[in-house]
Every structure is written in structure tokens, then in C-alpha cells.
Motif scaffolding. Structure first.
Motif: not given
Length: 208
Positions: A1-29
């Protein structure tokens, strides 16, 4: 929803992401690809992971995103100010929503506050569509009401013509659908507090 969401959620610190069921309109890669290795699975394949997943022996640390949004929402839930704090308006909606009900919010200011601050009890209790098509939240509410699920549709005033038409149709069909239009009674100027917490809104074509 907001520009810093994924960084603040800690994704930049993850070694591996398991990705499933994403809608590019809602969550662009471009927003969630922050350098981790990716494992992409179809939603139907998640069951195969179950035997390999165990509860962590360590406490789960709440991410910075949670803490920043909570710092805005918690005081708002209890606020007696007039016009109402948007989080208080969300809390009022929560209190009035039947346990089995659906709340659908139109993308935009109302949808942002509901997506950020509505305390859900179960999956599917709240719907904020990923694209800002006129009447889209009302259409979700109408579909639910026609399945005998009581629905509340929230938008800002004045409602777009299609939303108003759908609300009238629900009345004509004697359906349990209520349209709530946030107007001067809700202080949407406080949206600046959410922007300060997690960056500009990027959903619904609001910033890429």
C-alpha cells in the motif's frame, strides 16, 4: 500500500522468500524484490511444505511496519476528537459489523485507513480491491449481500455514481448492505500521519 511497506516489514533482511498467490496489480515485483533468493510456488503446492515447517523456538519480532502503523492507530482508536480520527471511525465500523459480515472499502483514503488499521478476526472479513475502479467496493458488497452475508461498503463522500446506484439496487432487493460515506465527520487530514509512518501511497495508481 505504501512505498516503504516491504522494507519496513523486513523483506530486505530475508535470505529467502517463498512467494505464492501474488497479484501484480496489488503487489508489483519491483516493490518486494529487495535482494533475497526467491522460491515461487503455486498456492496449491503449499501443502507440500507443511511437513517441513516448524514453529520457531525464538519469539517473533514485530517488524517496524507494524510498530509504526500501530503508533498511529492505537491513539486514534480511543480518540474522542471531532471530527473523528480515521482510526476511531474504523473502530466504530468494527463495533457495528456483524461477526459474519463483510466490510468492503473503496480504494482511496477510506480504503487506505481500513486496510492499515481494521483489526480483522478472520480471513476475508475485509476487502479493499487492488484497483480503483468506480463502484468496485460496492460491487463486492453487493455480491456478498446476495449470498446472505451482511455487508458494509465504505467510501468517501460523495460516492461515485456507480456506488450510489449499487446501494440503491441493494435497497430495492431488500439486501443487508449499508453504504457508509466518510465526509467532514472523519478527519482525513490525518492521512499525513500514515504517510510519515510508511511513505507515500503507491497502491491504486497513486504513485507507481
Amino acid at each position: 500500500l505504501q512505498a516503504e511497506d516491504f522494507r519496513l516489514a523486513g523483506l530486505a533482511e530475508a535470505a529467502t522468500l517463498v512467494v505464492t498467490g501474488l497479484d501484480d496489480a496489488e503487489v508489483p515485483p519491483s516493490r518486494w524484490r529487495l535482494g533475497a533468493e526467491e522460491v515461487t510456488l503455486a498456492p496449491g503446492a503449499l501443502g507440500a511444505l507443511a511437513p517441513r515447517v516448524a514453529r520457531s523456538p525464538h519469539p517473533i519480532r514485530r517488524p517496524a511496519l507494524y510498530e509504526r502503523i500501530a503508533a498511529v492507530a492505537r491513539p486514534g482508536y480511543r480518540s474522542e476528537a471531532r471530527p473523528r480520527h480515521p482510526a476511531r471511525a474504523v473502530a466504530d465500523l468494527k463495533a457495528a459489523l456483524p461477526p459474519e459480515g463483510l466490510l468492503a472499502a473503496q480504494p482511496g483514503p477510506a480504503g487506505l485507513w481500513i486496510a492499515r488499521t481494521f483489526p480483522t478476526d478472520r480471513p476475508g472479513q475485509v476487502v479493499v480491491p487492488p484497483t480503483a475502479v468506480p463502484g468496485v467496493a460496492a460491487a463486492c458488497g453487493l455480491a456478498a449481500a446476495r449470498r446472505s452475508v451482511p455487508a458494509v461498503v465504505v467510501t468517501t463522500a460523495p460516492p461515485d455514481p456507480l456506488t450510489a446506484d449499487i446501494a440503491d439496487r441493494a435497497v430495492a432487493e431488500h439486501l443487508r448492505l449499508r453504504l457508509v460515506c466518510w465526509d467532514g465527520d472523519v478527519d482525513l487530514g490525518r492521512t499525513a500521519e500514515l504517510i510519515a509512518a510508511a511513505g507515500p501511497v503507491v497502491a491504486w495508481g497513486a504513485g507507481g
